[in-house]
Design a protein around this motif. Sequence first.
Motif, PDB file in Angstrom:
ATOM      1  N   ASP A 265       0.864  -1.173   0.000  1.00 38.56           N
ATOM      2  CA  ASP A 265       0.000   0.000   0.000  1.00 38.56           C
ATOM      3  C   ASP A 265       0.910   1.235   0.000  1.00 38.56           C
ATOM      4  OD1 ASP A 265      -1.599   2.180   0.776  1.00 38.56           O
ATOM      5  OD2 ASP A 265      -2.854   0.970   2.093  1.00 38.56           O
ATOM      6  N   PRO A 266       0.846   2.097  -1.015  1.00 41.71           N
ATOM      7  CA  PRO A 266       1.774   3.228  -1.073  1.00 41.71           C
ATOM      8  C   PRO A 266       1.664   4.155   0.134  1.00 41.71           C
ATOM      9  CG  PRO A 266      -0.033   3.533  -2.625  1.00 41.71           C
ATOM     10  CD  PRO A 266      -0.116   2.121  -2.125  1.00 41.71           C
ATOM     11  N   ARG A 267       0.488   4.227   0.727  1.00 43.15           N
ATOM     12  CA  ARG A 267       0.312   5.073   1.915  1.00 43.15           C
ATOM     13  C   ARG A 267       1.111   4.529   3.093  1.00 43.15           C
ATOM     14  NH1 ARG A 267      -5.996   4.534   2.293  1.00 43.15           N
ATOM     15  NH2 ARG A 267      -5.269   2.386   2.055  1.00 43.15           N
ATOM     16  N   SER A 268       1.199   3.199   3.179  1.00 45.15           N
ATOM     17  CA  SER A 268       1.940   2.604   4.292  1.00 45.15           C
ATOM     18  C   SER A 268       3.430   2.902   4.195  1.00 45.15           C
ATOM     19  CB  SER A 268       1.709   1.089   4.353  1.00 45.15           C
ATOM     20  OG  SER A 268       2.374   0.419   3.292  1.00 45.15           O
ATOM     21  N   GLN A 269       3.942   3.049   2.964  1.00 44.21           N
ATOM     22  CA  GLN A 269       5.344   3.394   2.789  1.00 44.21           C
ATOM     23  C   GLN A 269       5.660   4.746   3.428  1.00 44.21           C
ATOM     24  OE1 GLN A 269       5.020   2.694  -1.698  1.00 44.21           O
ATOM     25  NE2 GLN A 269       7.141   2.138  -1.320  1.00 44.21           N
ATOM     26  N   LYS A 303       5.370 -18.831   5.187  1.00 49.44           N
ATOM     27  CA  LYS A 303       5.698 -20.173   5.661  1.00 49.44           C
ATOM     28  C   LYS A 303       4.462 -21.048   5.814  1.00 49.44           C
ATOM     29  CE  LYS A 303       8.133 -22.522   9.457  1.00 49.44           C
ATOM     30  NZ  LYS A 303       8.883 -22.330  10.718  1.00 49.44           N
ATOM     31  N   THR A 304       3.405 -20.501   6.377  1.00 50.29           N
ATOM     32  CA  THR A 304       2.228 -21.312   6.702  1.00 50.29           C
ATOM     33  C   THR A 304       1.131 -21.258   5.639  1.00 50.29           C
ATOM     34  OG1 THR A 304       1.210 -19.510   7.961  1.00 50.29           O
ATOM     35  CG2 THR A 304       2.649 -21.011   9.163  1.00 50.29           C
ATOM     36  N   LYS A 305       0.975 -20.126   4.998  1.00 48.29           N
ATOM     37  CA  LYS A 305      -0.096 -19.969   4.010  1.00 48.29           C
ATOM     38  C   LYS A 305       0.425 -19.956   2.582  1.00 48.29           C
ATOM     39  CE  LYS A 305      -3.051 -19.060   7.419  1.00 48.29           C
ATOM     40  NZ  LYS A 305      -4.173 -19.937   7.795  1.00 48.29           N
ATOM     41  N   GLU A 306       1.748 -19.905   2.461  1.00 51.26           N
ATOM     42  CA  GLU A 306       2.398 -19.854   1.161  1.00 51.26           C
ATOM     43  C   GLU A 306       1.877 -18.690   0.317  1.00 51.26           C
ATOM     44  OE1 GLU A 306       2.081 -23.685  -0.656  1.00 51.26           O
ATOM     45  OE2 GLU A 306       3.545 -24.591   0.690  1.00 51.26           O
ATOM     46  N   MET A 307       1.746 -17.542   0.949  1.00 59.92           N
ATOM     47  CA  MET A 307       1.306 -16.342   0.251  1.00 59.92           C
ATOM     48  C   MET A 307       1.928 -15.120   0.902  1.00 59.92           C
ATOM     49  SD  MET A 307      -2.607 -16.048   1.673  1.00 59.92           S
ATOM     50  CE  MET A 307      -2.873 -14.433   0.938  1.00 59.92           C
ATOM     51  N   GLU A 308       1.990 -14.037   0.125  1.00 62.86           N
ATOM     52  CA  GLU A 308       2.560 -12.798   0.638  1.00 62.86           C
ATOM     53  C   GLU A 308       1.477 -11.923   1.242  1.00 62.86           C
ATOM     54  OE1 GLU A 308       6.382 -11.196  -1.493  1.00 62.86           O
ATOM     55  OE2 GLU A 308       4.842 -11.562  -3.025  1.00 62.86           O
ATOM     56  N   ILE A 309       1.864 -11.142   2.244  1.00 61.50           N
ATOM     57  CA  ILE A 309       0.953 -10.180   2.831  1.00 61.50           C
ATOM     58  C   ILE A 309       1.749  -8.912   3.127  1.00 61.50           C
ATOM     59  CG2 ILE A 309       1.305 -10.921   5.230  1.00 61.50           C
ATOM     60  CD1 ILE A 309      -1.702 -10.404   5.686  1.00 61.50           C
ATOM     61  N   PHE A 310       1.091  -7.766   2.976  1.00 56.54           N
ATOM     62  CA  PHE A 310       1.773  -6.486   3.130  1.00 56.54           C
ATOM     63  C   PHE A 310       1.007  -5.597   4.106  1.00 56.54           C
ATOM     64  CE2 PHE A 310       2.508  -8.153  -1.123  1.00 56.54           C
ATOM     65  CZ  PHE A 310       3.896  -8.097  -1.225  1.00 56.54           C
ATOM     66  N   PRO A 311       1.693  -4.630   4.704  1.00 52.53           N
ATOM     67  CA  PRO A 311       1.001  -3.717   5.624  1.00 52.53           C
ATOM     68  C   PRO A 311       0.040  -2.805   4.878  1.00 52.53           C
ATOM     69  CG  PRO A 311       3.254  -2.979   5.258  1.00 52.53           C
ATOM     70  CD  PRO A 311       3.135  -4.328   4.627  1.00 52.53           C
ATOM     71  N   ASN A 312      -1.072  -2.477   5.526  1.00 55.39           N
ATOM     72  CA  ASN A 312      -1.989  -1.498   4.958  1.00 55.39           C
ATOM     73  C   ASN A 312      -1.821  -0.156   5.673  1.00 55.39           C
ATOM     74  OD1 ASN A 312      -3.663  -1.551   7.359  1.00 55.39           O
ATOM     75  ND2 ASN A 312      -4.571  -3.446   6.604  1.00 55.39           N
ATOM     76  N   VAL A 313      -2.667   0.786   5.363  1.00 54.48           N
ATOM     77  CA  VAL A 313      -2.512   2.155   5.867  1.00 54.48           C
ATOM     78  C   VAL A 313      -2.609   2.227   7.387  1.00 54.48           C
ATOM     79  CG1 VAL A 313      -4.973   2.740   5.708  1.00 54.48           C
ATOM     80  CG2 VAL A 313      -3.236   4.536   5.414  1.00 54.48           C
ATOM     81  N   ASP A 314      -3.295   1.269   8.006  1.00 52.37           N
ATOM     82  CA  ASP A 314      -3.537   1.342   9.446  1.00 52.37           C
ATOM     83  C   ASP A 314      -2.339   0.922  10.288  1.00 52.37           C
ATOM     84  OD1 ASP A 314      -6.373   2.089   9.347  1.00 52.37           O
ATOM     85  OD2 ASP A 314      -6.618   0.129   8.419  1.00 52.37           O
ATOM     86  N   LEU A 315      -1.463   0.082   9.739  1.00 48.12           N
ATOM     87  CA  LEU A 315      -0.392  -0.474  10.556  1.00 48.12           C
ATOM     88  C   LEU A 315       0.502   0.617  11.143  1.00 48.12           C
ATOM     89  CD1 LEU A 315       0.821  -3.138  11.605  1.00 48.12           C
ATOM     90  CD2 LEU A 315       2.454  -3.015   9.712  1.00 48.12           C
ATOM     91  N   TYR A 316       0.938   1.537  10.305  1.00 47.33           N
ATOM     92  CA  TYR A 316       1.846   2.572  10.798  1.00 47.33           C
ATOM     93  C   TYR A 316       1.135   3.861  11.191  1.00 47.33           C
ATOM     94  CZ  TYR A 316       5.861  -0.302   9.615  1.00 47.33           C
ATOM     95  OH  TYR A 316       6.792  -1.322   9.577  1.00 47.33           O
ATOM     96  N   SER A 317      -0.083   4.085  10.679  1.00 50.82           N
ATOM     97  CA  SER A 317      -0.798   5.308  11.071  1.00 50.82           C
ATOM     98  C   SER A 317      -1.139   5.280  12.561  1.00 50.82           C
ATOM     99  CB  SER A 317      -2.073   5.486  10.245  1.00 50.82           C
ATOM    100  OG  SER A 317      -3.031   4.482  10.524  1.00 50.82           O
ATOM    101  N   ALA A 318      -1.361   4.087  13.110  1.00 49.76           N
ATOM    102  CA  ALA A 318      -1.698   3.981  14.529  1.00 49.76           C
ATOM    103  C   ALA A 318      -0.593   4.570  15.406  1.00 49.76           C
ATOM    104  CB  ALA A 318      -1.938   2.524  14.900  1.00 49.76           C
ATOM    105  N   SER A 319       0.651   4.188  15.144  1.00 48.50           N
ATOM    106  CA  SER A 319       1.754   4.688  15.963  1.00 48.50           C
ATOM    107  C   SER A 319       2.043   6.156  15.678  1.00 48.50           C
ATOM    108  CB  SER A 319       3.010   3.847  15.729  1.00 48.50           C
ATOM    109  OG  SER A 319       3.422   3.893  14.374  1.00 48.50           O
TER     110      SER A 319
END
Length: 389
Positions: A265-269, A303-319
């Motif tokens: 998510d470009p906002r998360s960057q 490792k467990t789901k064999e798929m990629e996941i990325f942070p969204n806008v909420d992960l870093y906006s909270a801090s």
Amino acid sequence: MDTKNIGLRNIEVADTRISYIDGQKGKLIYRGYDILDLTKNSNFEETCYLLLHDELPTSDEYVDFKTELVDARIIPKQMQINMGNWRKDADPMDVLQAFVAAFGGYYDEEFSTKEASYSRAMNLIAKVPTIVSSWHRIRNNKKIIEPDSNLSHAANFLYMLNGEKPDLEMEKIFDICLILHADHTLNASTFAARQVASTRAHMYSAASAAVGALSGELHGGANYEVMRMLLDIKTEENVESYIKEKFAKNEKVMGMGHAVYKTVDPRSQVLKELSKRLSEKTGQPWYDITNRVEHVTAELMKKTKEMEIFPNVDLYSASVYYMLGIPMDLNTPIFAISRVAGWAAHIIEEKFAEAAPKPMLYRPKAVYVGKYAGPQGCKYIPIEKRTKK
């Protein structure tokens, strides 16, 4: 494809000129401008003008726009008096939704023209921060702080909230946050606003519906849940065991994954960098903890789901909000302070689209799956003859 049970994902319901998401490439565009370019070069006031008018302002247009926005910041005194009658522990989003809707009663104005709607849009963008800050002061038994016409939109809100004018770095960081959250195509709250606007209801009713949609934890409330998670984790050393426990219980890690973006998510960057800057400035640990949450979650998903996941806008906006001194339960109202610009633009577009034919009232179809579906139906039994099953 069976679309009825997947939240209308990928179902095209409207044309828009306002914003565009490329989920595969991780791009967010406002009126043709890359969000990353806007955060580097623009400010929230100019971005609001862009969203409303489909182009960046000239110098004179920018000055006039800012002046109108500043002049509209004050809310009626009676509204603040009415806030004083609410429970002090009322949810700030409930307060915001109620008083956004109440604008229709405070302002007896024409709503049917596009020009009048622009004026109402300015009213909303200017006044929503004053509602949020007024409520926060009232619930804490503090004197309400009036808007300062010499401050930017971002700085003025922080001043009305805390009673202290932010330094230039804090002001700029918050201003960037407002730009990042200003619009995001047909997310839940924006779709709610457009659906209500399609009935030809006025802007305040449509914006109030959007606030209600934003209040849910799967939409605007997610950043609050992220900060609760970070506070539960406490230290960077606790991250791995915490996330592994989440995986073991098959629970969602808040702030990770997005319905539209299949990459970063470009906002998360941008927010990640802001969180890092604030952690260095304040000495707080939240960037390091959040960064570890991101990497541990991504590694376990591979490792467990064999798929990629990325942070969204909420992960870093909270801090970021937490380190700006914003109370956690105001995270979602802060979202609304920004997103109201996008809502207003979409409401105007929905009601006054230039393309023909004019937009129609939204009326999706549901598939009835209740009991006794079919031609026979149910036989009515008088109440005195009914027995409990």
